[in-house]
Scaffold this active site. Sequence first.
Site, PDB file in Angstrom:
ATOM      1  N   ASP A  69       0.864  -1.198   0.000  1.00  0.00           N
ATOM      2  CA  ASP A  69       0.000   0.000   0.000  1.00  0.00           C
ATOM      3  C   ASP A  69       0.890   1.234   0.000  1.00  0.00           C
ATOM      4  OD1 ASP A  69      -3.251   0.194   0.945  1.00  0.00           O
ATOM      5  OD2 ASP A  69      -2.079   2.060   0.993  1.00  0.00           O
ATOM      6  N   LYS A 112     -12.087   1.742 -14.793  1.00  0.00           N
ATOM      7  CA  LYS A 112     -12.590   0.414 -14.388  1.00  0.00           C
ATOM      8  C   LYS A 112     -13.036  -0.401 -15.608  1.00  0.00           C
ATOM      9  CE  LYS A 112     -11.977   0.545  -9.899  1.00  0.00           C
ATOM     10  NZ  LYS A 112     -10.863  -0.231  -9.338  1.00  0.00           N
ATOM     11  N   TYR A 153     -13.153   7.599 -13.374  1.00  0.00           N
ATOM     12  CA  TYR A 153     -13.150   6.352 -12.583  1.00  0.00           C
ATOM     13  C   TYR A 153     -13.794   5.220 -13.389  1.00  0.00           C
ATOM     14  CZ  TYR A 153     -14.138   3.238  -8.588  1.00  0.00           C
ATOM     15  OH  TYR A 153     -14.210   2.162  -7.720  1.00  0.00           O
ATOM     16  N   THR A 157     -16.820   1.147   2.702  1.00  0.00           N
ATOM     17  CA  THR A 157     -15.398   1.392   3.008  1.00  0.00           C
ATOM     18  C   THR A 157     -15.178   2.906   3.026  1.00  0.00           C
ATOM     19  OG1 THR A 157     -14.681   1.541   0.706  1.00  0.00           O
ATOM     20  CG2 THR A 157     -14.686  -0.669   1.697  1.00  0.00           C
ATOM     21  N   ASP A 204       3.654   2.707  -4.492  1.00  0.00           N
ATOM     22  CA  ASP A 204       2.685   3.444  -5.297  1.00  0.00           C
ATOM     23  C   ASP A 204       2.575   2.613  -6.571  1.00  0.00           C
ATOM     24  OD1 ASP A 204       1.362   4.970  -7.143  1.00  0.00           O
ATOM     25  OD2 ASP A 204       2.432   6.822  -6.702  1.00  0.00           O
ATOM     26  N   VAL A 205       1.415   2.013  -6.803  1.00  0.00           N
ATOM     27  CA  VAL A 205       1.304   1.063  -7.919  1.00  0.00           C
ATOM     28  C   VAL A 205       1.517   1.718  -9.281  1.00  0.00           C
ATOM     29  CG1 VAL A 205      -0.161  -0.602  -6.711  1.00  0.00           C
ATOM     30  CG2 VAL A 205      -1.227   1.273  -8.000  1.00  0.00           C
ATOM     31  N   ASN A 259      -5.791  -4.438  -6.454  1.00  0.00           N
ATOM     32  CA  ASN A 259      -6.948  -3.867  -5.767  1.00  0.00           C
ATOM     33  C   ASN A 259      -6.820  -2.375  -5.462  1.00  0.00           C
ATOM     34  OD1 ASN A 259      -9.323  -4.049  -3.693  1.00  0.00           O
ATOM     35  ND2 ASN A 259      -7.578  -3.261  -2.515  1.00  0.00           N
TER      36      ASN A 259
END
Length: 246
Positions: free
Chosen positions: A38, A157, A153, A188, A61-62, A88
């Site tokens: 993460d 996706k 977003y 969440t 940091d992906v 994820n």
Amino acid sequence: MARALADHIAIVTGSASGIGRAIATRLIEAGARVVIADRNLDGAHAVAAALGEKAVAVAVDVSDEHAVAGMVERCREAFGDCTLLVNNAGIVQQGRFETLGVSDWDRMIAVHLRGTFLCTHAVIGPMLAAGDGVIINMASQLGQIGGVELSHYSAAKAGIIGFTKSLARELSTRGVRVNAVAPGPIATELSMSLSEEWRRTKTAELPLGRFGEPEDVAETVAFLASPAAKIYVGQTLCPNSGDVML
Ligand code: NAI
């Protein structure tokens, strides 16, 4: 032979909180070893400490190629080559299309699409060499139906779903299974950051009448990672309170 859940060496990105934390917890309960990856290192350490010696925390940091390489190296040192990658990590931002800046667009695409590409690319070599691996990508139902004030977003996706299908077609005969999960609204921090009006309206629309819990998504991921799902290739499973029925 598909690998048992307990035998997986997993990397779960974005697992310092929310859905990722629930996935990591579920995998550890099943006996897997898990890298808690993460950008929030303190949060990752807290999750890893709570999960015990089968968990290790790493900062990533992906969207950063070098950081991703470091994450995969940390996995190798701690447990061995990654056999299960759960892409994820994610962010959300609500905004009318005309107010979105190029930097908003670029960041959204970088975290979700570039991040999914980079992490997958970084683990795929040993998976293909062994003819053994599972990739699970976190999409969203907004990638299936779109979302008002969520154009970047939703586009990211939808891209993840297309990436999943293409990779699944390319890799499944070589021992790597690729699937996606497209949750509906899940309780969440991420969904709580959306407007209260959106959450109220959305709850009223749901056939089940309530948001899902992170554990509901974790159960779907655990299934897809398990030998029980050996026939699932390029699919998008939808833990979504009945919001989208395909
Ligand atoms: P969350 O905000 O609770 O957790 C996201 C985690 O990702 C955080 O720990 C954050 O630090 C981490 N993260 C963000 N950007 C990162 C980066 N560049 N590199 C590494 N880590 C990063 O959010 P939640 O709800 O658990 O979301 C997890 C995934 O599920 C996301 O991909 C999200 O888009 C997706 N999702 C969530 C839904 C919901 O209603 N909560 C619905 C559908 C999909």
